[in-house]
Design a protein around this motif. Structure first.
Motif, PDB file in Angstrom:
ATOM      1  N   HIS A 223       5.624  -1.424   9.988  1.00  0.00           N
ATOM      2  CA  HIS A 223       5.918  -1.887  11.347  1.00  0.00           C
ATOM      3  C   HIS A 223       6.744  -0.864  12.113  1.00  0.00           C
ATOM      4  CE1 HIS A 223       6.813  -4.467  14.721  1.00  0.00           C
ATOM      5  NE2 HIS A 223       8.107  -4.281  14.535  1.00  0.00           N
TER       6      HIS A 223
ATOM      7  N   LEU B 295      12.934 -10.318   7.373  1.00  0.00           N
ATOM      8  CA  LEU B 295      11.994 -10.420   6.254  1.00  0.00           C
ATOM      9  C   LEU B 295      12.728 -10.518   4.937  1.00  0.00           C
ATOM     10  CD1 LEU B 295       9.416  -7.874   7.620  1.00  0.00           C
ATOM     11  CD2 LEU B 295       8.964 -10.293   7.173  1.00  0.00           C
TER      12      LEU B 295
ATOM     13  N   LYS C  63       5.635  -9.606  -1.151  1.00  0.00           N
ATOM     14  CA  LYS C  63       5.055  -8.548  -0.337  1.00  0.00           C
ATOM     15  C   LYS C  63       6.136  -7.522   0.024  1.00  0.00           C
ATOM     16  CE  LYS C  63       0.987 -10.618   0.086  1.00  0.00           C
ATOM     17  NZ  LYS C  63      -0.277 -10.054  -0.411  1.00  0.00           N
ATOM     18  N   ARG C  64       5.710  -6.278   0.229  1.00  0.00           N
ATOM     19  CA  ARG C  64       6.650  -5.214   0.601  1.00  0.00           C
ATOM     20  C   ARG C  64       6.312  -4.705   1.992  1.00  0.00           C
ATOM     21  NH1 ARG C  64       6.480   0.582  -0.308  1.00  0.00           N
ATOM     22  NH2 ARG C  64       8.541   1.416   0.214  1.00  0.00           N
ATOM     23  N   ILE C  65       7.316  -4.724   2.859  1.00  0.00           N
ATOM     24  CA  ILE C  65       7.144  -4.288   4.241  1.00  0.00           C
ATOM     25  C   ILE C  65       8.073  -3.112   4.506  1.00  0.00           C
ATOM     26  CG2 ILE C  65       7.322  -4.964   6.670  1.00  0.00           C
ATOM     27  CD1 ILE C  65       7.141  -7.675   4.067  1.00  0.00           C
TER      28      ILE C  65
ATOM     29  N   ALA D 219      11.895  -5.714   1.906  1.00  0.00           N
ATOM     30  CA  ALA D 219      11.845  -4.969   3.166  1.00  0.00           C
ATOM     31  C   ALA D 219      12.602  -3.664   3.016  1.00  0.00           C
ATOM     32  CB  ALA D 219      12.437  -5.798   4.299  1.00  0.00           C
TER      33      ALA D 219
ATOM     34  N   ILE E  75       5.355 -11.525  10.912  1.00  0.00           N
ATOM     35  CA  ILE E  75       4.902 -10.800   9.729  1.00  0.00           C
ATOM     36  C   ILE E  75       4.970 -11.705   8.504  1.00  0.00           C
ATOM     37  CG2 ILE E  75       5.409  -8.878   8.170  1.00  0.00           C
ATOM     38  CD1 ILE E  75       6.386  -7.309  10.634  1.00  0.00           C
ATOM     39  N   TYR E  76       6.091 -12.426   8.365  1.00  0.00           N
ATOM     40  CA  TYR E  76       6.205 -13.373   7.248  1.00  0.00           C
ATOM     41  C   TYR E  76       5.091 -14.406   7.313  1.00  0.00           C
ATOM     42  CZ  TYR E  76       7.882 -17.138   4.278  1.00  0.00           C
ATOM     43  OH  TYR E  76       7.964 -18.129   3.304  1.00  0.00           O
TER      44      TYR E  76
ATOM     45  N   THR F 150       9.661  -0.811   7.645  1.00  0.00           N
ATOM     46  CA  THR F 150       9.836  -0.686   9.092  1.00  0.00           C
ATOM     47  C   THR F 150      10.482   0.667   9.382  1.00  0.00           C
ATOM     48  OG1 THR F 150      12.073  -1.657   9.271  1.00  0.00           O
ATOM     49  CG2 THR F 150      10.199  -3.182   9.217  1.00  0.00           C
TER      50      THR F 150
ATOM     51  N   ALA G 206       3.180  -0.292  -0.441  1.00  0.00           N
ATOM     52  CA  ALA G 206       3.550  -1.147   0.693  1.00  0.00           C
ATOM     53  C   ALA G 206       2.358  -1.988   1.139  1.00  0.00           C
ATOM     54  CB  ALA G 206       4.043  -0.295   1.858  1.00  0.00           C
ATOM     55  N   ASP G 207       2.649  -3.198   1.614  1.00  0.00           N
ATOM     56  CA  ASP G 207       1.618  -4.080   2.158  1.00  0.00           C
ATOM     57  C   ASP G 207       1.539  -3.980   3.676  1.00  0.00           C
ATOM     58  OD1 ASP G 207       0.801  -5.849  -0.293  1.00  0.00           O
ATOM     59  OD2 ASP G 207       3.000  -5.813  -0.323  1.00  0.00           O
ATOM     60  N   TRP G 208       2.648  -3.528   4.296  1.00  0.00           N
ATOM     61  CA  TRP G 208       2.733  -3.606   5.766  1.00  0.00           C
ATOM     62  C   TRP G 208       3.655  -2.508   6.270  1.00  0.00           C
ATOM     63  CZ3 TRP G 208       0.749  -8.342   8.154  1.00  0.00           C
ATOM     64  CH2 TRP G 208       0.906  -8.391   9.546  1.00  0.00           C
TER      65      TRP G 208
END
Length: 347
Positions: free
Chosen positions: A133, A44, A3-5, A51, A294-295, A7, A129-131
């Motif tokens: 923050h 992450l 997954k790609r986050i 990340a 998140i993880y 921030t 991106a998946d997320w």
């Protein structure tokens, strides 16, 4: 596939007195880097997720050192806008027993405090991106930072990217003429996951848990009392699918109890309570919780209890690590979740 986050926020130079020395005693200061959203990205990355950290930094050697530090922890830095005159700084005096820790900020006119909408191409940043923050620290810096944060949230919503926030109320940061209660609601409206503590909810939105004093200095906290905070936040922000409250009981500066609750689909999940008796560094504790959360939510999508347990265990371990970053692995967190907290030497 990992997954790609993404921030977004301010990363600062952290200057801390050695050991438990007071500012008035210290002849030197330990230099590291840290900041809420950068800390989440490092966590992450340690857990094997991709990340990326978005911010604005000046073109100078201190900023370059910071970027190298992020890269060392495998955090993506391709979306860092360059400009402005300086990085923010914070000074830390670590407390002991009855003496609390102290933080002194020197971040006025930092590069990100002078950011404006349009300086970061959010459609490019959030592509694939998946997320996404952010925390309540960023909009506290300036109107421009608040506007840039709102710009990012709106693009994330349009692109179907999950958005999370840590409310992170810092009274000493709101100095540009606006109150958190004026700025935060429109930002939080775009969030799918909300993290906070009892003080954040009360100070920003006037939401209080029933039968609980905000300034809690005992070790015992009845987590069920916080279900009302979760439901009130969901009523105020109907987009939110999950609300999480961290529960810290402060016995003294070195001894805290630590846990959390997660509310989703009309059910309250409660973590076990950790007794942290010898805190090494609690700065970044909430960020380590968010990184673990998140993880957990991405890895254990069908099991909110496991996601919460991972977040609390990860944050418990952060209290044993010096610096802002939580430098622990998934295996170490899972080991603590299984009850192995003896601290015996591993050979």
């Amino acid at each position: 596939m990992s997954k790609r986050i993404v921030t977004f926020g301010e990363v600062m130079l952290r200057l801390a007195t050695p050991g438990y020395e007071r500012f008035s005693q210290a002849k030197s200061l330990n230099a590291t880097f840290g900041g809420g959203e950068a800390n989440v990205a490092v966590s992450l990355s340690n857990y094997g997720m991709k990340a990326d950290f978005a911010t604005r930094l000046p073109l100078n050697d201190i900023a370059e050192s910071c970027i190298m530090d992020l890269k060392k922890h495998s955090v993506g830095t391709d979306f860092i806008a360059r400009g402005g005159d300086r990085m923010g700084i914070y000074f830390l005096e670590t407390g002991a027993v009855a003496r609390p820790s102290k933080v002194v900020y020197d971040r006025a006119h930092s590069a990100i405090a002078e950011i404006q909408p349009g300086m970061i191409d959010w459609k490019e940043v959030l592509k694939d991106a998946d997320w996404f923050h952010w925390t309540g620290i960023t909009p506290a810096l300036s109107q421009g930072a608040a506007d840039a944060c709102l710009e990012a949230i709106k693009v994330a919503n349009e692109m179907g990217v999950t958005v999370s926030t840590d409310l992170n109320y810092r009274k000493n940061l709101w100095k540009y003429g606006k109150k958190a209660s004026e700025i935060m609601p429109v930002l939080v409206e775009g969030c799918d996951v909300i993290l906070g503590n009892e003080e954040d909810a009360e100070k920003v939105f006037g939401i209080k848990p029933e039968g609980f004093e905000v300034e809690h200095t005992g070790g015992e906290i009845n987590s069920a009392e916080f279900e009302s905070v979760c439901t009130q936040l969901m009523q105020k922000f109907p987009r939110a699918k999950k609300v999480i409250i961290t529960l810290r009981g402060s016995i003294n500066a070195n001894h805290n109890t630590w846990g959390g609750v997660l509310y989703t689909d009309g059910k309250l999940y409660e973590s076990k309570r950790y007794d942290i008796t010898h805190i090494v560094d609690r700065v970044g504790g909430g960020d380590s919780f968010m990184g673990g959360l998140i993880y957990g939510l991405l890895t254990y999508e069908e099991n909110p209890q496991t996601a919460l347990d991972f977040a609390v265990a990860a944050s418990c371990l952060k209290h044993t690590v010096y610096g802002d970053y939580n430098l622990v692995t998934v295996a170490e967190v899972e080991n603590l979740m299984k009850g192995n907290g003896s601290g015996r030497v591993q050979r």
